[in-house]
Design an enzyme around this catalytic site. Structure first.
Site, PDB file in Angstrom:
ATOM      1  N   LYS A 181       0.881  -1.182   0.000  1.00  0.00           N
ATOM      2  CA  LYS A 181       0.000   0.000   0.000  1.00  0.00           C
ATOM      3  C   LYS A 181       0.914   1.227   0.000  1.00  0.00           C
ATOM      4  O   LYS A 181       1.452   1.619   1.017  1.00  0.00           O
ATOM      5  CB  LYS A 181      -0.863  -0.016   1.266  1.00  0.00           C
ATOM      6  N   GLU A 184      -0.406   7.885  -0.724  1.00  0.00           N
ATOM      7  CA  GLU A 184      -1.276   8.567  -1.689  1.00  0.00           C
ATOM      8  C   GLU A 184      -0.535   9.688  -2.412  1.00  0.00           C
ATOM      9  O   GLU A 184      -1.006  10.183  -3.435  1.00  0.00           O
ATOM     10  CB  GLU A 184      -2.543   9.101  -1.002  1.00  0.00           C
ATOM     11  N   GLU A 256       8.384   1.630  11.626  1.00  0.00           N
ATOM     12  CA  GLU A 256       9.559   2.481  11.377  1.00  0.00           C
ATOM     13  C   GLU A 256       9.044   3.905  11.319  1.00  0.00           C
ATOM     14  O   GLU A 256       8.374   4.280  10.365  1.00  0.00           O
ATOM     15  CB  GLU A 256      10.228   2.117  10.044  1.00  0.00           C
ATOM     16  N   CYS A 290      13.936   9.989   7.162  1.00  0.00           N
ATOM     17  CA  CYS A 290      13.670   9.718   8.582  1.00  0.00           C
ATOM     18  C   CYS A 290      14.927   9.862   9.424  1.00  0.00           C
ATOM     19  O   CYS A 290      14.865  10.293  10.562  1.00  0.00           O
ATOM     20  CB  CYS A 290      13.077   8.333   8.737  1.00  0.00           C
ATOM     21  N   GLU A 390      10.497  16.626  14.776  1.00  0.00           N
ATOM     22  CA  GLU A 390      10.951  16.292  13.429  1.00  0.00           C
ATOM     23  C   GLU A 390      10.320  17.281  12.452  1.00  0.00           C
ATOM     24  O   GLU A 390       9.101  17.429  12.412  1.00  0.00           O
ATOM     25  CB  GLU A 390      10.504  14.869  13.079  1.00  0.00           C
TER      26      GLU A 390
END
Ligand code: NAD
Length: 488
Positions: A181, A184, A256, A290, A390
């Protein structure tokens, strides 16, 4: 823009099929802001059920996939790696169209990671042995690594191709069937993968692709027919996925999540090396990584020299910001308008509230598209947003420190623990810190990098479980103990 029709379909049971759900999402080109398509299918309950049923049939006892001998499964994964390689320009270009990162360095490293993962895990297939223990007490013990069944990989937009390698390769190597998946925001490459699955020769239902948004992800995370979700994305969504998993069938989760990775530069560091890693570790993919080196700590003796070189390197990066389709450029726009507005608002508030001192960058680069100059903030306040959270964009905070004890305390006082880097030529200090950092990965004289053989993932709110290495295979299998009584 005209996209080939299969890109606007789902890939279920080795066929491109129309989505039964009527909902669509739009994707845009961040280099121009222009619409790419408003027809991206969002797989709904019936589509998800269809893929899971096909996956269950593919995983049923006696199926082609379950009967396949190790060497044939190995050949399939290697063939898929070759097919990825043959199509790497096209896959990278489909990703780039809505992500915006130029082919070199980011797009190339992403597709190479995906290809490398399939080759690496193909190599494991006939070596991933279980355990056995002697029948000293009359019972012979075997521990088998059993695949879980239908598993799903829910991936983010910032590293879509690499994420396919990190998730699908170990899942399939371990004998599961896999549903991808994509995000989007970057679904085009994933939709194309179905053609490659056919070309490599996977049996129907073994490797399927459902495009969609968070609603599709939630359907997978809560479905009773899914045995495991491997999720990469934000902390908030990771927590939501784990709740859905727990409330449904207690499916296994690997999470993650985000990071705010510290790079600690000591007085004795090789200056050029430290600057190079810290700059690339923040600017690659416009900071949307990340494990970006987004908190830099520099010891007072090297601080002025480091800052000057670091700042110059940031300013030099401005010369290579531009159209991701033009090979002269290394840095593209951020992924979309929402991400651009979010980052620009963070920069604006940080300046207004004096969270730190902006010394370079942080401005919009052109009038068209979502380009941001890499920004350096100095001396952020300990409770400032830019210091703690972040940002997921080209923004770094630089801090001065005196002692090892002080910098260790400061770098560990974060809710994240994905990666840390230490730059020093003192091996004792490097080893001391690599043990003391509270993070899943530590770089010594490097940062923001991974290796196929070694586990990747975070401590604290950076996640749960590990990808890569043998750890990923273990996470896609359930140990089954077989006790053979020989005493009769
Ligand atoms: P996101 O959490 O918004 O979305 C990630 C994926 O989850 C997408 O496919 C999305 O459609 C899906 N999703 C959304 N809501 C869902 C729900 N309720 N249930 C199930 N699935 C759902 O994250 P993003 O914005 O795509 O990615 C950026 C984040 O990912 C950053 O925080 C970044 O640090 C993190 N990230 C982490 C790693 C890592 O390995 N640690 C790697 C890349 C990105």
């Amino acid at each position: 823009m005209d996209l080939e029709s299969h890109i606007l379909q789902l890939f279920i049971n080795n066929k491109y099929v129309d989505c039964q759900n009527k909902k669509k999402v739009s994707v845009y080109n961040p280099a121009t802001g222009g619409l790419v398509s408003d027809q991206i299918p969002v797989a709904g309950p019936d589509d998800v059920d269809a893929a899971i049923h096909a996956g269950q049939a593919a995983f049923a006892p006696g199926s082609e996939w379950r009967q396949m001998i190790a060497s044939e499964r190995q050949r399939l994964l290697l063939r898929f790696a070759d097919v990825l390689e043959d199509n790497k320009e096209r896959l990278a270009s489909l990703t780039r169209l809505t992500l915006g990162a130029p082919y070199v360095p980011f797009g190339k490293s992403e597709i190479e990671t995906a290809i490398g993962c399939f080759r690496y895990y193909a190599g494991w297939i006939d070596k991933f042995a279980g355990q056995s223990f002697p029948a000293d007490d009359g019972v012979y013990k075997i521990v088998r690594n059993e695949p879980l069944g239908v598993v799903a990989g829910i991936i983010p937009w910032n590293g879509p191709l690499a994420s396919v390698g990190l998730k699908a390769a170990p899942a399939l190597a371990a004998g599961n069937v896999f549903i991808l998946k994509p995000s989007e925001k970057t679904p085009l490459m994933a939709a194309e993968l179905g053609k490659l699955v056919l070309e490599a020769g996977f049996p129907p239902g073994v490797f399927q692709v459902l495009t969609g948004d968070g609603s599709t992800g939630a359907l997978l995370a809560s479905h009773m027919g899914i045995a495991k979700v491997s999720f990469t994305g934000s902390v908030a969504t990771g927590k939501a996925v784990q709740i859905l998993a727990a409330k449904s069938n207690l499916k296994r989760c690997t999470l993650e999540l985000g990071g705010k990775s510290p790079a600690v530069v000591f007085d004795d560091a090789d200056l050029a090396n430290a600057v190079r890693w810290c700059v690339n570790g923040l600017t690659n993919n416009s900071g949307q990584i990340c494990f970006a080196a987004s908190r830099v700590y520099v010891q007072e003796g090297i601080y002025d020299r480091f800052l000057q070189a670091y700042r110059e390197a940031f300013e030099a990066k401005r010369r290579v910001i531009g159209d991701p389709e033009d090979v002269r450029f290394e840095l593209g726009p951020v992924v979309d308008k929402a991400q651009y507005d979010r980052i620009m608002n963070i920069i604006e508030s940080a300046e207004k509230e004096q969270q730190g001192t902006l010394v370079t960058g942080g401005r919009s680069f052109t009038s068209r598209g979502y380009y941001i100059e890499p920004a350096i903030f100095l001396d952020p306040k300990p409770d400032a947003f830019i210091y703690k959270e972040e940002i997921f964009g080209p923004v770094v905070v630089v801090n001065k420190f005196k002692t090892e004890a002080e910098v260790l305390e400061r770098s560990n006082s974060s809710k994240y623990g994905l990666m840390a880097g230490v730059f020093t030529q003192d091996i004792n200090r490097a080893l001391r810190l690599s043990s003391a950092f509270d993070s899943g990965v530590v770089g010594v004289n490097c940062i923001s990098t991974i290796h196929f053989s070694c586990p990747f993932g975070g401590t604290k709110e950076s996640g749960l479980g590990r990808e890569l290495g043998v750890n990923a295979l273990l996470a896609y299998t359930e140990p089954k103990t077989v006790l053979i009584n020989m005493n009769y």
